[in-house]
Design an enzyme around this catalytic site. Structure first.
Site, PDB file in Angstrom:
ATOM      1  N   GLU A  72      -0.240   8.390 -32.203  1.00 40.71           N
ATOM      2  CA  GLU A  72      -0.022   7.128 -31.429  1.00 40.71           C
ATOM      3  C   GLU A  72      -1.341   6.789 -30.528  1.00 40.71           C
ATOM      4  O   GLU A  72      -2.103   7.590 -30.374  1.00 40.71           O
ATOM      5  CB  GLU A  72       1.190   7.280 -30.402  1.00 40.71           C
ATOM      6  N   SER A 105       2.727   4.222 -29.386  1.00 41.54           N
ATOM      7  CA  SER A 105       3.837   4.384 -28.382  1.00 41.54           C
ATOM      8  C   SER A 105       4.652   3.290 -28.072  1.00 41.54           C
ATOM      9  O   SER A 105       4.352   2.227 -28.182  1.00 41.54           O
ATOM     10  CB  SER A 105       3.092   5.264 -27.160  1.00 41.54           C
TER      11      SER A 105
END
EC number: 4.2.1.9
Length: 619
Positions: free
Chosen positions: A496, A522
């Site tokens: 992420e 994210s």
């Protein structure tokens, strides 16, 4: 009539040894005629979304046994993406999804369990358990640990110097920590206030997005995605899940009712879930996970379906990180996921004949649980459950109620189609010569002024290099930061990119830069952040051909993304790269374990859900 799976190890003279072992776990003669229900817990002290789950498996177990079943609990692993982020720990996050799915399969099949209650919460745990549920295709009910309460603090505005009340979440702590305008004392105050309770992080991040989607898939009870972890009302969800699973098991094994099986939700439920996701501006990770879950279910749900839906579904809900006004607790006050689904139903955007674990169809569920149409005062009371504002790691520890519901469908947290935040939804699929198989962007978090953006490529070969360059002010307004070789295979593990996007924001470049990666983001990411670029660089994707200074054009309304280089030049670069091998141009100080290397050997690109290429296992 299907036989109870558990009879394999509990019935017949030859199973005397197995029954002896079952007896050592506490089973008695009368228990061998009952369904054995696996309580799949994910308690861990490493993760705030799971730290309060320790006793909840036994809470569910007591309800199962009171309803006439036998409950047997086991645990899976759980990785906290926020704690694992920004270092090599993030390499393990996405692979853990498959480990979770495998571990559930192993335990349930090894012990011949008849059904499951899955107690999940955070980013990879819910999708991993959903993958297992579809793979096993036995009766299941999902119940999550619930969202964290939003943080709250008073902080001096660094520009105006006035004291402002601010609702906070994890992303605020990251952004403010990287912003030199805030003092160390300010950072410490935000750090201590951003995550005040147990539960999954308080915005529409990946964990909460996935827990909301289980409601739309029909595999969890109403309120699963939105009632905060600390509220007493969530205890009732756990109790109802325990009672309900025994009923579902009996309907399947004793009445041959296949509608209770998870795969029976079918293509329609996946469309419903994606429609909800687009309408609420969920995390782009949900696309990755829904594709993977659909593959486990044997359902042909693809990026093409997501692209089609993204063009016609409006955005009806806007929550952090896409706005600082609302968090998940506010969605619950407005009627939760059933209220968003209700608005989509009125717009003709749902398949209301899809089955659910708690009502014959989604339409039946909406008649009872959509607060704009229900006559049930208990339902309205349920959606008034609110945060207490008291830091705690204890589940069900408060019973605070909002003074009123948010029924404002013109300017509230949840909107009607006529008053939508935007006519097109919060997620989009882009395609072009840089992403032949597509890439994804959370349009809900992109300022409209940069929906069409042309910029200059600033190429980095890793997330670490991107972060270093952003913090060193090497990234300028008008740049498009390329972060490649971070895909499922190239990372490996598809990290992420919350830190680079947060730092872009903290540098004041949130509306002046873009970031494109074959990695992922994210759920806390906002801004012009485009991920899942497929094929990934390590698989020969064109993102691996981009050079510093190339011009790239992003056009969200027309769903295109292209590097403005001739086909002939791209072909020349490809031939050159083929000769070198598709690897980062610069060495990366990255420890890749044998487990991660094994993952990289089998994993496919993001457009396939980053699932294993099972064809490689064929003889």
């Amino acid at each position: 009539m299907p036989a109870y799976r558990s009879k394999t190890s509990t019935a017949g003279r030859n199973m005397a040894g197995a029954r002896s072992l079952w007896r050592a776990t506490g089973m008695k003669d009368e228990d061998f005629s009952k369904p054995i229900i696996a309580v799949v817990n994910s308690f861990t002290q490493f993760v705030p979304g799971h730290v309060h789950l320790k006793d909840l498996g036994q809470l569910v177990a007591r309800e199962i046994e009171a309803a006439g079943g036998v409950a047997k609990e086991f645990n899976t692993i759980a990785v906290d993406d926020g704690i694992a982020m920004g270092h090599d720990g993030m390499l393990y996050s996405l692979p853990s999804r498959d480990i979770i799915a495998d571990s559930v399969e192993y335990m349930v099949n090894a012990h011949c369990a008849d059904a499951m209650v899955c107690i999940s919460n955070c980013d990879k745990i819910t999708p991993g358990m959903l993958m297992a549920a579809m793979r096993l295709n036995i009766p299941v009910v999902f119940v999550s640990g619930g969202p964290m309460e939003a943080g709250k603090t008073r902080l001096a505005n660094p520009v105006t110097k006035t004291i402002e009340f601010k609702k906070l979440d994890l992303v605020d702590a990251m952004v403010i920590a990287a912003d030199d305008k805030y003092s160390d004392a300010d950072v410490a105050e935000v750090e201590r206030s951003a995550c005040p309770t147990c539960g999954s992080c308080s915005g529409m991040f990946t964990a909460n997005s996935m827990n909301c989607l289980t409601e739309a898939l029909g595999l969890s009870l109403p309120g699963n995605g939105t009632v905060v972890a600390t509220h007493a009302d969530r205890e009732q969800l756990f109790k109802r899940a325990g009672r309900r699973i025994v009923e579902l098991a009996r309907r399947y094994y004793e009445q041959d009712d296949e509608r209770v099986l998870p795969r029976s939700v079918g293509f329609k439920a996946f469309e419903n879930a994606m429609t909800l996701d687009i309408a609420m501006g969920g995390s782009t990770n949900t696309i990755l996970h829904l594709l993977a879950i659909a593959q486990e279910a044997g359902i042909d749900f693809t990026m093409a379906d997501i692209d089609r839906l993204s063009r016609v579904v409006p955005q009806l809900c806007k929550v952090a990180p896409n706005t600082n006004k609302y968090h998940i607790e506010d969605v619950h006050r407005a009627g939760g996921i059933m209220a968003i689904l209700g608005e989509l139903d009125r717009a003709g955007r749902l398949h209301t004949d899809a089955p659910t674990v708690h009502a014959p169809t989604l339409g039946d569920a909406l008649a009872q649980w959509d607060i704009t149409r229900t006559q049930d005062e208990a339902v309205r009371h349920f959606y008034m459950a609110g945060p207490a504002g008291i830091p705690t790691q204890v589940a069900f520890s408060q019973n605070t109620r909002w003074p009123s519901l948010d029924l404002d469908r013109a300017e509230g947290c949840i909107r009607s189609v006529e008053h939508a935040f935007s006519k097109e939804g919060g997620l989009a699929v882009l395609r072009g010569n840089i992403a032949l198989d597509g890439c994804v962007v959370k349009t809900a978090g992109v300022d409209e002024s940069i929906h069409v953006f042309e910029g200059t490529a600033h190429v980095t070969e890793s997330q670490d290099e991107a972060v270093e360059n952003i913090l060193a002010d090497k990234v300028k307004a008008g740049d498009i930061v390329i972060v490649r070789y971070e895909g499922p295979k190239g990372g490996p593990g598809m990290q992420e990119m919350l830190y680079p996007t947060s730092y872009i924001k903290s540098k004041g470049l949130g509306k002046a830069c873009a970031l494109l990666t074959d990695g992922r983001f994210s759920g806390g990411t906002s801004g012009l952040s485009i991920g899942h670029c497929s094929p990934e660089a390590a698989a020969g994707g064109a993102i691996g051909l981009v050079q510093n200074g190339d011009r790239i054009r992003i056009d969200i309304p027309n769903r295109t993304i292209d590097v403005l280089v001739s086909d002939e030049e791209l072909a020349r670069r490809r031939a050159e790269q083929d000769a070198k091998g598709w690897k980062p141009a610069k060495p990366r100080p990255r420890k890749v374990s044998a487990a991660l290397k094994a993952y990289a050997k089998l994993v496919m690109s993001a457009d396939k859900g980053a699932v294993r290429d099972l064809s490689l296992l064929d003889d």
